[in-house]
Design an enzyme around this catalytic site. Sequence first.
Site, PDB file in Angstrom:
ATOM      1  N   HIS A 242       6.054  -4.881  -7.207  1.00  0.00           N
ATOM      2  CA  HIS A 242       5.993  -5.072  -5.757  1.00  0.00           C
ATOM      3  C   HIS A 242       5.824  -6.553  -5.409  1.00  0.00           C
ATOM      4  CE1 HIS A 242       5.624  -0.717  -4.741  1.00  0.00           C
ATOM      5  NE2 HIS A 242       5.070  -0.658  -5.948  1.00  0.00           N
TER       6      HIS A 242
ATOM      7  N   ASP B 230       0.689  -0.118  -9.335  1.00  0.00           N
ATOM      8  CA  ASP B 230       1.515   1.087  -9.289  1.00  0.00           C
ATOM      9  C   ASP B 230       2.992   0.732  -9.462  1.00  0.00           C
ATOM     10  OD1 ASP B 230       1.425  -0.216  -6.755  1.00  0.00           O
ATOM     11  OD2 ASP B 230       2.356   1.545  -5.841  1.00  0.00           O
ATOM     12  N   GLU B 231       3.758   1.694  -9.917  1.00  0.00           N
ATOM     13  CA  GLU B 231       5.218   1.620  -9.949  1.00  0.00           C
ATOM     14  C   GLU B 231       5.735   0.314 -10.563  1.00  0.00           C
ATOM     15  OE1 GLU B 231       6.064   4.320  -5.977  1.00  0.00           O
ATOM     16  OE2 GLU B 231       5.519   2.213  -5.707  1.00  0.00           O
ATOM     17  N   ALA B 232       5.097  -0.110 -11.644  1.00  0.00           N
ATOM     18  CA  ALA B 232       5.508  -1.350 -12.309  1.00  0.00           C
ATOM     19  C   ALA B 232       6.644  -1.043 -13.284  1.00  0.00           C
ATOM     20  CB  ALA B 232       4.321  -1.985 -13.017  1.00  0.00           C
ATOM     21  N   LEU B 233       7.741  -0.556 -12.733  1.00  0.00           N
ATOM     22  CA  LEU B 233       8.855  -0.091 -13.565  1.00  0.00           C
ATOM     23  C   LEU B 233       9.640  -1.244 -14.173  1.00  0.00           C
ATOM     24  CD1 LEU B 233      10.118   2.761 -11.212  1.00  0.00           C
ATOM     25  CD2 LEU B 233       8.361   2.871 -12.992  1.00  0.00           C
TER      26      LEU B 233
END
EC number: 3.2.1.52
Length: 511
Positions: A229, A310-313
């Site tokens: 993000h 979060d969501e550290a893809l």
Amino acid sequence: MSLSAVIPAVIPAPVSLASDASAPAFRLSASTVIAGDADAATALARILETRTGIAPAHADADVAGAIALRRAPGGPAESYRVTVEAASILLTAPDAAGLFYGAQTLGQLLQRDGTGWSIPAVSIEDAPRFAYRGVMLDVARHFFPVETVKAYIDRAAALKFNALHLHLADDQGWRVQLESRPRLTEVASGSSVGGDPGGFYTKADYGEIVAYAASQHMIVVPEIDVPGHTHAVGLAYPELVEAPVLSEHIREIVREYGGDLPTTGVPYEGMAVGFSSLRIHDEATYDFLADVFGELAGMTPGPYLHVGGDEALGTSAEDFAEFMGRVTSLVADLDKTPIAWHEAGSAEGLDEETIGQYWGFLTPTDGMDEKARTFARNGSQLILSPADAIYLDMKPSPSSALGLTWANGPTSLERAYTWDPVAIIDGIGERDILGVEAPMWTETLRTLADIDAMAFPRIAAAAEAAWSVPLGTAPMRTWPSFRERAGALAPVWRSMGVTLPASDDVSWSAG
């Protein structure tokens, strides 16, 4: 006979409430005086004037027929007691917060009485179930001015929430001015989802929000979401970020919601998540984070800093674990308690004081629960934010023009209400839970009216999960009781400026 004819409309439900419909009510008039604690008297007078137009005078000492507000020892933090009789009202609490919350309850009890106003004869004893009761507002996907944030604080504080989590940075924009890193707002604050205008809070603006929240007995929990993000960070400091990782998942979101694929150095106005990452092995990244979190810690008197996670893809599992260990230790060294989304529970080396925030589903999937249990095993606690129950940005019905549906949505009011924090994750009990938080993401929201349309009445359901006794353990702590109490509070919420949405579950009172 309806429940509302028997049970006064109070949300969140108190620990105990006894009412006597045959006893005369306390009648409010222009001669009513509020006696005692000055701060609580100011809060109550504001509530009464907003609701009725009557502005009671304040007296330092008790007088006959007054509403008396007193500090009294005994009872847990934030608790209060109220006794309403025809001749007087007595509100006692061990601390300022308890008096404030008792004042909110009195404001909810206020009702039309012919051409005047009255408060029914009741006796209430009340205290919160959980210490942390939060709402989150995402000001990164769309920016909201200070006055809108203050209005949301008012709405939340009236429901006895005590924390405002501000999501201050994301791929779409950076929203808080920092002297140590001026390019963040000079270069990275001008964009939002859909090409809408951006914006940011000056340090004075942020201080105003913090001070106003404190006046309503709320702390501010600032979040800078890392290592993902972070596309906006790259606009200001391109040397700190990796190139976007354009997975098929990212392409699917772009196909579904529109917009362009993220491009290095170009402001991102779409809704995809998980493509960006800071450079994990570059010491300049940690110098940057030391500046950002250090300055933010100095601007924020509350105990928490939220580091995201979060969501550290776009970050490998190994790099993610190394990064989260370092960033949570950095925050702990600032004498702040780190908070991270539950994905951080996969990281070995996480600072043991780190509080986890669970955003998974009511029925956990994909190992969400195992990651969340890490925080309890470390001796810390969890904040519960189940996305398919109290993410306030989920569509409340299929026909809603606002909101998303990815969290098993739409999310009805009944689903938002009929869950209990201790029933989500096996092995996580009451002591492992710091509290409950209701997030409001803003990909589709642009105005305070949009926020209200999505928040109400589901924000009241979240308030009850955070404050009240467990679901089903008291007569008021049931779905039928809640829906009637919510409907009866419509005049209170309208007096605060809330435009209530049409609801299939609630009949809004016109009183």
